[in-house]
Write an enzyme that holds these catalytic residues in place. Structure first.
Site, PDB file in Angstrom:
ATOM      1  CG  ASP A 136      22.311  31.543 -37.314  1.00  0.00           C
ATOM      2  OD1 ASP A 136      22.380  30.764 -36.356  1.00  0.00           O
ATOM      3  OD2 ASP A 136      21.280  32.163 -37.619  1.00  0.00           O
ATOM      4  CG  HIS A 194      19.470  29.629 -34.835  1.00  0.00           C
ATOM      5  ND1 HIS A 194      19.864  30.729 -35.564  1.00  0.00           N
ATOM      6  CD2 HIS A 194      18.265  29.943 -34.307  1.00  0.00           C
ATOM      7  CE1 HIS A 194      18.938  31.670 -35.473  1.00  0.00           C
ATOM      8  NE2 HIS A 194      17.954  31.223 -34.724  1.00  0.00           N
ATOM      9  CB  SER A 222      15.456  32.953 -35.623  1.00  0.00           C
ATOM     10  OG  SER A 222      16.422  33.555 -34.824  1.00  0.00           O
TER      11      SER A 222
END
Length: 569
Positions: free
Chosen positions: A149, A212, A389
């Site tokens: 990520d 994220h 996600s």
């Protein structure tokens, strides 16, 4: 150019704008594989034969990817037509196995400013993953999950469960850390201004850093029972953060190397991973069907025993057009909201769907660890995000629970089967197919033999069965190892692709031949497809035996297939 050469050119992820990097795989035993001079000579030949719109083109070899393919860069940015022409010129060499763009990948997230004070996704309510009951059996102890990520930001509710990772972002400018690859997976921020990503994708707006990877990691393994913050799905598992996404996303070549490294494979110039992952979480994606580079990296990871869990995507389309969601040997995850419906974040942003989606998990208003910095790192924080996600780490966490409890490690294929066969039925029929059902951590552990008396289990058949005109077809599911009769509220979920639903009669056939009609003919129903869940009283039927979904088409001109179906009891 021959048709054979054209077939080796993957254009599915080629964007409409500037492209200057490509991945080329030369055949094993070829001179280009063993000789740098031969490789450069082949590239020079392709560049000389290329006739583009601008100045002469040079091709430079950057490095060999862990999958055995070569990353090359053109001397200038090419538009789509020029990039396609160059790829076809490269593929004219008979030693080329395939050529494809070094595609860009992005976090599959839709931020939501509303913070919720509870993590509804863990509950045993209709759309939760039933984590509290599962935690009595397994908490993920001893399992390593790699989060591929944006990297990781320091957070006191997460740090204790973080192992050393790696930064695979090879572009120093995008990485914002002053260098290329290094052993520091810290998230330096993926913000961009209004113009700096436009050379890759047109009109990308300015946006703040997402943090994220930190949010995803928190859903997997936030520190739990510490009287603060949030809980993790597998809160005694450990996370290896692997940074591949930075400013303007991340490249396919970097991600392929990261998948190889995270799963214990060798990457040139990178120290070995001291903690190979049993599970990889990829809450990222980009356009196009699965590339050969992605598939090779994933196949390598799976061969090393690593289960790869990926997000379906958020653009309200068929996940078959997103990679890595469309790759083989992955568990592709769709998203549901707290009511169990397919997640909707805006008019254009909904969970992707389709036959490649395996299971669903909570993906709307998911509270997890974050950082408060708008660009560079700031204070630790918590926030609710939405997206596939956010659904994906719920599933990766459940995989960690399973592997921690298994007496011997389960193969990725066995894990996928366990998850699909133990899902809870959707509380409402999704408007598009998003997998066999909602992942159920407790039921999956029960199916593993993790303790307690198994509750309801789901049995599925995802093989395609053609529905021809004026014909009958049956899709079987065999149940064994159960005792007693089926319940009075058995659930049958059906996903049939067809061009005229009214032509169809759909029946459930019990092992003794008894027939339970689910859908009858209706000549006035001109809709297409059958995506529905039916409840039937099967209490007079023995559980064990072969159950069949029988579909009869009684008219002409319209055909289809049984895409998948499942029965839960």
């Amino acid at each position: 150019m021959s048709a054979f050469a054209a077939e080796r050119v993957n254009l599915s992820s080629l964007n409409q704008h500037a492209q200057d990097e490509f991945i080329v795989k030369y055949r094993d035993g070829s001179a280009q594989r063993s000789s740098a001079a031969s490789l450069q000579s082949a590239l020079s030949t392709a560049a000389t034969g290329f006739s583009g719109k601008g100045k002469a083109l040079g091709l430079k070899h950057l490095r060999r990817i862990a999958t055995g393919s070569e990353l090359i860069r053109a001397g200038r940015k090419l538009d789509r037509a020029e990039a396609e022409a160059l790829m076809r010129q490269i593929a004219a060499d008979p030693n080329v196995e395939y050529v494809e763009p070094n595609a860009r990948m992005y976090p599959l997230i839709t931020p939501n400013d509303t913070r919720y004070g509870e993590q509804w996704g863990y509950t045993d309510a209709d759309a939760g993953i039933n984590a509290p009951s599962a935690w009595d059996i397994s908490t993920g102890t001893g399992v390593v999950v790699a989060v591929i990520d944006t990297g990781i930001a320091s957070h006191s509710d997460l740090n204790a469960n973080i192992l050393p990772g790696y930064d695979f972002v090879s572009d120093a400018a995008a990485a914002r850390d002053g260098n290329g690859r290094d052993s520091n997976p810290a998230d330096e921020g993926d913000w961009n201004n209004a113009t700096e990503c436009d050379s890759l994708f047109q009109d990308v707006p300015a946006r703040n850093s997402s943090w994220h990877g930190t949010h995803v990691a928190g859903t997997i393994a936030a520190v739990t029972n510490n009287a603060k913050g949030v809980a993790g799905t597998a809160y005694n598992a450990k996370v290896v953060p692997v940074r591949v996404l930075a400013k303007c996303g991340g490249s396919l070549a970097d991600i392929a190397d990261a998948v190889t490294w995270a799963s214990g494979g060798s990457v040139s110039g990178v120290p070995a991973n001291a903690n190979p992952a049993e599970v990889i979480n990829m809450s990222l994606g980009g356009g196009g069907s699965c590339s050969a580079t992605y598939q090779a990296a994933i196949d390598g990871a799976v061969s090393r025993g690593t289960t790869v869990v990926v997000a379906a995507g958020n653009n309200n389309g068929n996940a078959a057009n997103i990679q890595p969601a469309s790759c083989n040997n992955v568990i592709t995850v769709g998203a549901v909201d707290s009511a169990g419906a397919r997640s909707v974040w805006s008019s254009a942003q909904k969970s992707n769907y389709g036959a490649v989606v395996d299971v669903a998990a909570p993906g709307s208003s998911i509270l997890s660890t974050l950082n408060a910095g708008t660009t560079t790192p700031g204070a630790e924080s918590y926030a609710s995000y939405g997206g596939t996600s956010m659904a994906t780490p719920h599933v990766a966490g459940v995989v960690a629970l399973l592997q921690a409890k298994a007496s011997t490690p389960k193969t990725p294929a066995e894990i996928e089967t366990l998850l699909k066969n133990s899902v809870r039925a959707f509380p409402q029929t999704p408007d598009q197919p998003i997998g066999a059902g909602i992942v159920n951590a407790k039921a999956a552990l029960d199916a593993l033999g993790g303790g307690g008396t198994p509750g309801a289990q789901t049995y599925s058949n995802s093989a395609d069965y053609a529905i021809n005109d004026n014909a009958t077809v049956e899709s079987p599911i065999t149940v064994s190892g159960r005792t007693g009769n089926a319940p009075s509220n058995a659930s049958v979920s059906v996903n049939i692709v067809h061009t005229y639903r009214g032509d169809l009669k759909v029946d459930l056939v019990a092992p003794d031949g008894s027939v339970y009609t689910l859908l009858n003919y209706n000549s006035n129903d001109s809709s297409d497809n059958v995506v529905a869940t039916y409840t039937r009283d099967l209490s007079s039927e023995t559980l064990n035996g072969t159950w069949k979904l029988r579909v009869n088409d009684n008219w002409v001109n319209d055909t289809g297939r049984i895409d998948s179906w499942s029965i839960k009891f």
